[in-house]
Design a protein around this motif. Structure first.
Motif, PDB file in Angstrom:
ATOM      1  N   VAL A 185       0.642  -1.080   0.617  1.00  0.00           N
ATOM      2  CA  VAL A 185       0.135   0.218  -0.097  1.00  0.00           C
ATOM      3  C   VAL A 185       0.824   1.188   0.050  1.00  0.00           C
ATOM      4  O   VAL A 185       1.659   1.104   0.816  1.00  0.00           O
ATOM      5  CB  VAL A 185      -0.527   0.005   1.378  1.00  0.00           C
ATOM      6  CG1 VAL A 185      -1.736   1.208   1.200  1.00  0.00           C
ATOM      7  CG2 VAL A 185      -1.620  -0.787   1.340  1.00  0.00           C
ATOM      8  N   THR A 186       0.629   2.281  -0.658  1.00  0.00           N
ATOM      9  CA  THR A 186       1.065   3.590  -1.363  1.00  0.00           C
ATOM     10  C   THR A 186       0.146   4.677  -1.052  1.00  0.00           C
ATOM     11  O   THR A 186      -0.807   4.103  -1.440  1.00  0.00           O
ATOM     12  CB  THR A 186       1.994   3.762  -2.628  1.00  0.00           C
ATOM     13  OG1 THR A 186       2.830   3.069  -2.392  1.00  0.00           O
ATOM     14  CG2 THR A 186       2.971   5.188  -2.196  1.00  0.00           C
ATOM     15  N   ARG A 187       0.769   5.669   0.063  1.00  0.00           N
ATOM     16  CA  ARG A 187      -1.108   6.727   0.468  1.00  0.00           C
ATOM     17  C   ARG A 187      -0.197   7.716  -0.116  1.00  0.00           C
ATOM     18  O   ARG A 187       1.577   8.120   0.307  1.00  0.00           O
ATOM     19  CB  ARG A 187      -0.817   6.163   1.587  1.00  0.00           C
ATOM     20  CG  ARG A 187      -1.401   5.576   2.117  1.00  0.00           C
ATOM     21  CD  ARG A 187      -1.930   5.387   3.612  1.00  0.00           C
ATOM     22  NE  ARG A 187      -2.640   4.276   4.156  1.00  0.00           N
ATOM     23  CZ  ARG A 187      -1.534   2.294   4.800  1.00  0.00           C
ATOM     24  NH1 ARG A 187      -0.421   3.708   4.575  1.00  0.00           N
ATOM     25  NH2 ARG A 187      -1.779   2.359   5.405  1.00  0.00           N
ATOM     26  N   VAL A 188      -0.545   8.547  -1.123  1.00  0.00           N
ATOM     27  CA  VAL A 188      -0.778  10.331  -1.651  1.00  0.00           C
ATOM     28  C   VAL A 188      -1.634  10.829  -0.896  1.00  0.00           C
ATOM     29  O   VAL A 188      -2.816  10.663  -1.412  1.00  0.00           O
ATOM     30  CB  VAL A 188       0.018   9.752  -3.262  1.00  0.00           C
ATOM     31  CG1 VAL A 188       0.184  11.320  -3.351  1.00  0.00           C
ATOM     32  CG2 VAL A 188       0.910   8.752  -3.966  1.00  0.00           C
ATOM     33  N   GLU A 189      -0.434  12.141  -0.416  1.00  0.00           N
ATOM     34  CA  GLU A 189      -1.757  12.895  -0.354  1.00  0.00           C
ATOM     35  C   GLU A 189      -1.171  14.701  -0.803  1.00  0.00           C
ATOM     36  O   GLU A 189      -0.076  14.601  -1.178  1.00  0.00           O
ATOM     37  CB  GLU A 189      -1.659  13.986   1.058  1.00  0.00           C
ATOM     38  CG  GLU A 189      -2.012  15.294   1.863  1.00  0.00           C
ATOM     39  CD  GLU A 189      -2.293  15.042   3.343  1.00  0.00           C
ATOM     40  OE1 GLU A 189      -2.444  16.419   3.179  1.00  0.00           O
ATOM     41  OE2 GLU A 189      -1.167  15.621   3.834  1.00  0.00           O
ATOM     42  N   LEU A 190      -2.312  15.269  -1.528  1.00  0.00           N
ATOM     43  CA  LEU A 190      -1.784  15.852  -2.310  1.00  0.00           C
ATOM     44  C   LEU A 190      -2.193  17.714  -1.896  1.00  0.00           C
ATOM     45  O   LEU A 190      -3.258  17.305  -0.973  1.00  0.00           O
ATOM     46  CB  LEU A 190      -2.483  15.704  -3.707  1.00  0.00           C
ATOM     47  CG  LEU A 190      -2.283  15.170  -5.088  1.00  0.00           C
ATOM     48  CD1 LEU A 190      -3.707  15.876  -5.663  1.00  0.00           C
ATOM     49  CD2 LEU A 190      -1.527  14.824  -5.245  1.00  0.00           C
ATOM     50  N   LEU A 191      -0.732  18.633  -1.927  1.00  0.00           N
ATOM     51  CA  LEU A 191      -0.574  19.828  -0.956  1.00  0.00           C
ATOM     52  C   LEU A 191      -1.309  20.969  -1.809  1.00  0.00           C
ATOM     53  O   LEU A 191      -0.291  20.860  -3.882  1.00  0.00           O
ATOM     54  CB  LEU A 191       0.309  19.932  -0.180  1.00  0.00           C
ATOM     55  CG  LEU A 191      -0.114  18.659   0.817  1.00  0.00           C
ATOM     56  CD1 LEU A 191       1.758  18.074   1.516  1.00  0.00           C
ATOM     57  CD2 LEU A 191      -0.824  18.547   1.860  1.00  0.00           C
ATOM     58  N   ASP A 192      -1.266  21.973  -2.194  1.00  0.00           N
ATOM     59  CA  ASP A 192      -1.158  23.188  -2.535  1.00  0.00           C
ATOM     60  C   ASP A 192      -1.554  22.933  -3.883  1.00  0.00           C
ATOM     61  O   ASP A 192      -0.513  22.919  -5.277  1.00  0.00           O
ATOM     62  CB  ASP A 192       0.244  24.035  -2.031  1.00  0.00           C
ATOM     63  CG  ASP A 192       0.579  24.440  -1.214  1.00  0.00           C
ATOM     64  OD1 ASP A 192      -0.050  24.410  -0.097  1.00  0.00           O
ATOM     65  OD2 ASP A 192       1.664  24.063  -0.332  1.00  0.00           O
ATOM     66  N   ILE A 193      -2.623  23.010  -4.244  1.00  0.00           N
ATOM     67  CA  ILE A 193      -2.843  22.032  -5.794  1.00  0.00           C
ATOM     68  C   ILE A 193      -3.237  23.027  -6.670  1.00  0.00           C
ATOM     69  O   ILE A 193      -4.917  24.435  -6.061  1.00  0.00           O
ATOM     70  CB  ILE A 193      -4.588  20.989  -5.594  1.00  0.00           C
ATOM     71  CG1 ILE A 193      -4.013  19.860  -4.747  1.00  0.00           C
ATOM     72  CG2 ILE A 193      -4.432  20.694  -6.905  1.00  0.00           C
ATOM     73  CD1 ILE A 193      -5.221  19.261  -4.512  1.00  0.00           C
ATOM     74  N   THR A 194      -2.811  23.111  -7.819  1.00  0.00           N
ATOM     75  CA  THR A 194      -3.210  24.261  -9.231  1.00  0.00           C
ATOM     76  C   THR A 194      -4.124  23.349 -10.052  1.00  0.00           C
ATOM     77  O   THR A 194      -3.164  22.359 -10.359  1.00  0.00           O
ATOM     78  CB  THR A 194      -1.818  25.319  -9.787  1.00  0.00           C
ATOM     79  OG1 THR A 194      -1.370  24.563  -9.639  1.00  0.00           O
ATOM     80  CG2 THR A 194      -1.778  25.518  -8.034  1.00  0.00           C
ATOM     81  N   THR A 195      -5.118  24.086 -10.729  1.00  0.00           N
ATOM     82  CA  THR A 195      -5.282  23.290 -11.908  1.00  0.00           C
ATOM     83  C   THR A 195      -4.990  24.138 -12.988  1.00  0.00           C
ATOM     84  O   THR A 195      -5.269  25.607 -12.783  1.00  0.00           O
ATOM     85  CB  THR A 195      -6.865  22.409 -11.913  1.00  0.00           C
ATOM     86  OG1 THR A 195      -8.117  23.352 -11.255  1.00  0.00           O
ATOM     87  CG2 THR A 195      -7.155  21.216 -11.039  1.00  0.00           C
ATOM     88  N   GLY A 196      -5.841  23.297 -14.372  1.00  0.00           N
ATOM     89  CA  GLY A 196      -5.431  24.146 -15.645  1.00  0.00           C
ATOM     90  C   GLY A 196      -4.373  24.747 -15.224  1.00  0.00           C
ATOM     91  O   GLY A 196      -2.792  24.622 -15.516  1.00  0.00           O
ATOM     92  N   GLY A 197      -4.139  25.854 -16.612  1.00  0.00           N
ATOM     93  CA  GLY A 197      -2.924  26.471 -17.136  1.00  0.00           C
ATOM     94  C   GLY A 197      -2.904  26.337 -18.509  1.00  0.00           C
ATOM     95  O   GLY A 197      -2.816  25.323 -19.275  1.00  0.00           O
ATOM     96  N   ALA A 198      -1.432  26.623 -19.104  1.00  0.00           N
ATOM     97  CA  ALA A 198      -0.772  26.285 -20.121  1.00  0.00           C
ATOM     98  C   ALA A 198       0.137  24.502 -19.376  1.00  0.00           C
ATOM     99  O   ALA A 198       0.531  24.349 -18.196  1.00  0.00           O
ATOM    100  CB  ALA A 198       0.710  27.006 -20.259  1.00  0.00           C
ATOM    101  N   PRO A 199      -0.042  23.777 -20.508  1.00  0.00           N
ATOM    102  CA  PRO A 199       0.482  21.969 -20.425  1.00  0.00           C
ATOM    103  C   PRO A 199       1.908  22.205 -20.147  1.00  0.00           C
ATOM    104  O   PRO A 199       2.619  23.328 -20.247  1.00  0.00           O
ATOM    105  CB  PRO A 199       0.192  21.952 -21.281  1.00  0.00           C
ATOM    106  CG  PRO A 199      -0.567  22.345 -22.275  1.00  0.00           C
ATOM    107  CD  PRO A 199      -0.802  23.889 -21.725  1.00  0.00           C
ATOM    108  N   PRO A 200       2.474  21.789 -19.104  1.00  0.00           N
ATOM    109  CA  PRO A 200       3.975  21.835 -18.647  1.00  0.00           C
ATOM    110  C   PRO A 200       5.143  21.137 -19.656  1.00  0.00           C
ATOM    111  O   PRO A 200       3.588  20.491 -21.079  1.00  0.00           O
ATOM    112  CB  PRO A 200       4.208  20.691 -17.696  1.00  0.00           C
ATOM    113  CG  PRO A 200       3.188  19.737 -18.571  1.00  0.00           C
ATOM    114  CD  PRO A 200       1.248  20.967 -19.364  1.00  0.00           C
TER     115      PRO A 200
END
Length: 212
Positions: A185-200
């Motif tokens: 089991v691997t657990r991941v928490e997302l922080l300081d999320i931003t969505t959208g914008g120009a593709p990387p």
């Protein structure tokens, strides 16, 4: 939407680090059935995920051995690709692209490559994740603040499960839990999320890493 009937074997993990924990005493465990309320919740989840084509966030991860790492994640669901750049001194790098998941450990000088569709990560990277058909919902839990949805591939549940973890009201993806075919089991928490914008830049998702 497809469900395992109550009592059927399924994989469900309901823990996540930090603020995304569902405390055992506060959880409302829901029988995995096809009630109107279940359907409404899952349709809400599908709609929310459809609205996320590009996401960047800091992350905190707990590995199966309990080791914690942090880093920066780029998730480009529109193009089915992802990069997990771990902070130093971690030697790890994960890149998903071209239907492959590539995991590099520079300290061990080792690279592992797996087909994306043989890992739960492949479900997360679908541009439109439908919780039906070739995806089976195996668990659903919620309280006033959190909503967890566990899914497997209908035809190959032994490949592992993906538990999506959301803040509730308003709905917001906060992380996930992956249980692989070896029950790790691997657990991941997302922080300081931003969505959208120009593709990387495409170079972020280069999977041409040295194999040894």
């Amino acid at each position: 939407m497809r469900f395992f009937r109550p009592g059927a074997a399924c994989v469900l993990t309901c823990l996540l680090v930090g603020g995304a924990v569902l405390p055992a005493h506060a959880q409302e465990q829901m029988a995995v059935g096809a009630s109107d309320q279940d359907h409404a919740l899952l349709e809400r989840v599908e709609h929310h995920l459809d609205g996320i084509s590009l996401l960047k966030a800091r992350f905190r991860q707990i590995a199966p051995d309990g080791k914690q790492t942090t880093g920066t994640a780029w998730i480009d669901r529109a193009n089915r690709r992802m990069r997990f750049q771990y902070d130093p001194p971690s030697p790890l790098l994960l890149v998903a692209n071209h239907d492959q998941v590539v995991f590099n450990d520079s300290q061990l000088d080792q690279t592992t490559t797996m087909p994306m569709d043989k890992t739960p990560l492949g479900l997360l990277l679908r541009p439109h994740l439908q919780l039906s058909g070739d995806v089976t919902v195996t668990g659903l839990s919620r309280d006033s603040n959190m909503l967890n949805v566990t899914v497997v591939r209908t035809e190959s549940p032994g490949d592992g499960s993906l538990t999506l973890v959301f803040r509730n009201n308003p709905l917001l993806l906060r992380g996930w839990i992956i249980q692989d075919a070896q029950q790790q089991v691997t657990r991941v928490e997302l922080l300081d999320i931003t969505t959208g914008g120009a593709p990387p830049a495409d170079s972020l998702f280069n999977t041409d890493l040295p194999e040894h």
